[in-house]
Scaffold this motif. Structure first.
Motif, PDB file in Angstrom:
ATOM      1  N   ASP A 176     -18.742 -14.664  10.380  1.00 20.64           N
ATOM      2  CA  ASP A 176     -20.257 -14.677  10.299  1.00 20.64           C
ATOM      3  C   ASP A 176     -20.596 -14.826   8.866  1.00 20.64           C
ATOM      4  N   SER A 195     -32.032  -8.208   0.572  1.00 16.47           N
ATOM      5  CA  SER A 195     -31.729  -7.550   1.872  1.00 16.47           C
ATOM      6  C   SER A 195     -32.654  -6.680   2.420  1.00 16.47           C
ATOM      7  N   THR A 204     -26.399  -7.389   0.647  1.00 15.78           N
ATOM      8  CA  THR A 204     -26.082  -7.264   2.012  1.00 15.78           C
ATOM      9  C   THR A 204     -25.062  -6.055   1.717  1.00 15.78           C
TER      10      THR A 204
HETATM   11  P1  AMP Z   1     -28.458 -10.550   4.637  1.00 14.87           P
HETATM   12  O1  AMP Z   1     -29.930 -10.816   5.422  1.00 14.87           O
HETATM   13  O2  AMP Z   1     -28.319 -11.488   3.619  1.00 14.87           O
HETATM   14  O3  AMP Z   1     -28.475  -9.187   4.188  1.00 14.87           O
HETATM   15  O4  AMP Z   1     -27.466 -10.783   5.772  1.00 14.87           O
HETATM   16  C1  AMP Z   1     -27.379 -10.327   7.063  1.00 14.87           C
HETATM   17  C2  AMP Z   1     -26.858 -10.885   8.068  1.00 14.87           C
HETATM   18  O5  AMP Z   1     -25.502 -10.963   7.713  1.00 14.87           O
HETATM   19  C3  AMP Z   1     -26.951 -10.522   9.443  1.00 14.87           C
HETATM   20  O6  AMP Z   1     -27.733 -11.203  10.286  1.00 14.87           O
HETATM   21  C4  AMP Z   1     -25.427 -10.881  10.060  1.00 14.87           C
HETATM   22  O7  AMP Z   1     -25.309 -12.152  10.553  1.00 14.87           O
HETATM   23  C5  AMP Z   1     -24.444 -10.516   8.749  1.00 14.87           C
HETATM   24  N1  AMP Z   1     -24.018  -9.381   8.481  1.00 14.87           N
HETATM   25  C6  AMP Z   1     -24.778  -8.079   9.328  1.00 14.87           C
HETATM   26  N2  AMP Z   1     -23.825  -7.036   8.487  1.00 14.87           N
HETATM   27  C7  AMP Z   1     -22.974  -7.419   7.746  1.00 14.87           C
HETATM   28  C8  AMP Z   1     -22.118  -6.771   6.818  1.00 14.87           C
HETATM   29  N3  AMP Z   1     -21.926  -5.502   6.735  1.00 14.87           N
HETATM   30  N4  AMP Z   1     -21.277  -7.499   6.158  1.00 14.87           N
HETATM   31  C9  AMP Z   1     -21.547  -9.015   6.094  1.00 14.87           C
HETATM   32  N5  AMP Z   1     -22.495  -9.535   6.930  1.00 14.87           N
HETATM   33  C10 AMP Z   1     -23.105  -8.818   7.459  1.00 14.87           C
END
Ligand code: AMP
Ligand code: MG
Length: 358
Positions: free
Chosen positions: A167, A240, A288
């Motif tokens: 993802d 984030s 993130t």
């Molecule tokens: P962001 O808004 O850039 O912090 O990314 C959040 C999105 O990354 C979420 O909606 C998931 O699709 C994905 N995600 C969630 N948790 C993680 C994580 N621990 N590591 C990487 N991607 C994540």
């Protein structure tokens, strides 16, 4: 002839599941803004795990179909290779706090996800039940970035086990924002700004040479109301947070960011973290990661990255703004002098946390 009022073009579109707004200055800005939109749509077509023909969907489908083992994997575009290589680097540097294979957990928790900030009452989905401990344990066993092989030389990528999924939600928008600035540059634009769902990327400063102003959103206020701002040029600032996308059940708020080590939505004491870096992709991945790690361990990571060597990307000049649950603001030392607060809250800076902030 000298133009007193610089020309500019702007656009607001819906891309990559979020709002994509851009503004480019100068005589070439019109074509640049259009070309940038085409580029972001093209990248969405490679990265989205909800578009069947995308590189990521083909990878994920292969991990279901042939159990992964022994299979050669799928061949993908250079852009996908690059974002996956950066993802693996950030996964490794953050000790797995960022994990590009977290999708099985994201999918499990997202069953009732609310995608935009809504008043708390509207955000409650009465029918939503958090997943069972068994389901979480099962999904968690599928998560592990070391299972993803990226062979940049051959262009093939593969996942080791059946049911694993990649993802790019935590990093793909950053890559796209970098590419938008690349499009601008190629078309002769020297000043512009992009906001792709909280990924802000700046090309140069404003046309008069002064810096752009980037606000730190107040997590408890309407969009656009800021705790403070930073004057920035030629960098990206990516946030984030827990306020744009979340799920609320019986008064409890679940973040859309999952801690891959526990399998549960992050509860790290932060409301948001904004990372400032030259590359938007790096700022995105790190924001993130830092949200998962929390203030104390996040600062440790950023400090360690000052010395990171033999990395594909440059992490030495990364700065961050943390907003805690107690509405305290903490800054890394390099931006302490330029942050301007707009509301009377505690603002601290440094590599260690002052007592009482969390
Ligand atoms: P962001 O808004 O850039 O912090 O990314 C959040 C999105 O990354 C979420 O909606 C998931 O699709 C994905 N995600 C969630 N948790 C993680 C994580 N621990 N590591 C990487 N991607 C994540
Ligand atoms: Mg991110």
């Amino acid at each position: 002839m000298l133009r007193r009022t610089p020309e500019w073009s702007s656009g607001t579109d819906f891309c990559m599941g979020t709002v994509f707004s851009q503004r480019a200055y100068g005589v070439n800005s019109r074509g640049a803004v259009r070309a940038a939109l085409r580029e972001v749509r093209r990248l969405e077509g490679l990265f989205s795990r909800f578009i069947e023909s995308s590189d990521i969907s083909r990878l994920n489908a292969a991990a279901v179909a042939d159990h992964g083992r022994g299979a050669r994997g799928v061949r993908v575009r250079p852009e996908t290779l690059r974002v996956l290589e950066a993802s693996l680097e950030i996964s490794r540097l953050s000790g797995g706090a960022f994990d590009v294979t977290v999708a099985p957990l994201v999918a499990l928790w997202a069953a009732g996800e609310v995608k935009t900030a809504l008043p708390p009452d509207d955000a409650v989905k009465p029918s939503y039940k958090p997943p069972s401990d068994e389901a979480i344990a099962h999904a968690r066993a599928l998560v592990g970035y070391r299972s993803l092989t990226v062979d940049a030389a051959s262009g093939f990528i593969r996942l080791a086990s059946k049911g694993q999924m990649v993802d790019l939600g935590g990093i793909g928008k950053g890559f796209a924002a970098d590419r938008v600035l690349e499009v601008y540059r190629r078309r002769g634009v020297v000043s512009g700004m992009v906001d792709l769902g909280g990924n802000v990327a700046l090309l140069g400063g404003k046309p008069d040479g002064s810096p752009f102003t980037v606000g730190i959103q107040d997590p408890d206020a309407a969009r656009g109301e800021c705790l403070g701002f930073l004057p920035l040029k030629d960098v990206s600032a990516v946030t984030s947070g827990d306020y744009e996308r979340y799920l609320e059940v019986s008064g409890k708020r679940y973040s859309h960011i999952i801690d891959p080590r526990t399998g549960y939505p992050v509860e790290s004491g932060l409301r948001s973290v904004t990372v400032i870096a030259r590359e938007s992709m790096i700022a995105d991945g790190l924001s993130t990661a830092l949200f998962v790690l929390g203030l104390e361990r996040g600062l440790e990571l950023l400090r360690a990255l000052r010395e990171a060597s033999r990395t594909l990307h440059d992490y030495r000049s990364v700065e961050a703004v943390f907003v805690t649950h107690t509405r305290a603001v903490h800054l890394t030392p390099g931006i302490a002098d330029v942050y301007t607060p707009l509301v009377p809250l505690s603002v601290t800076s440094g590599w260690s946390i002052p007592a009482g902030i969390i």
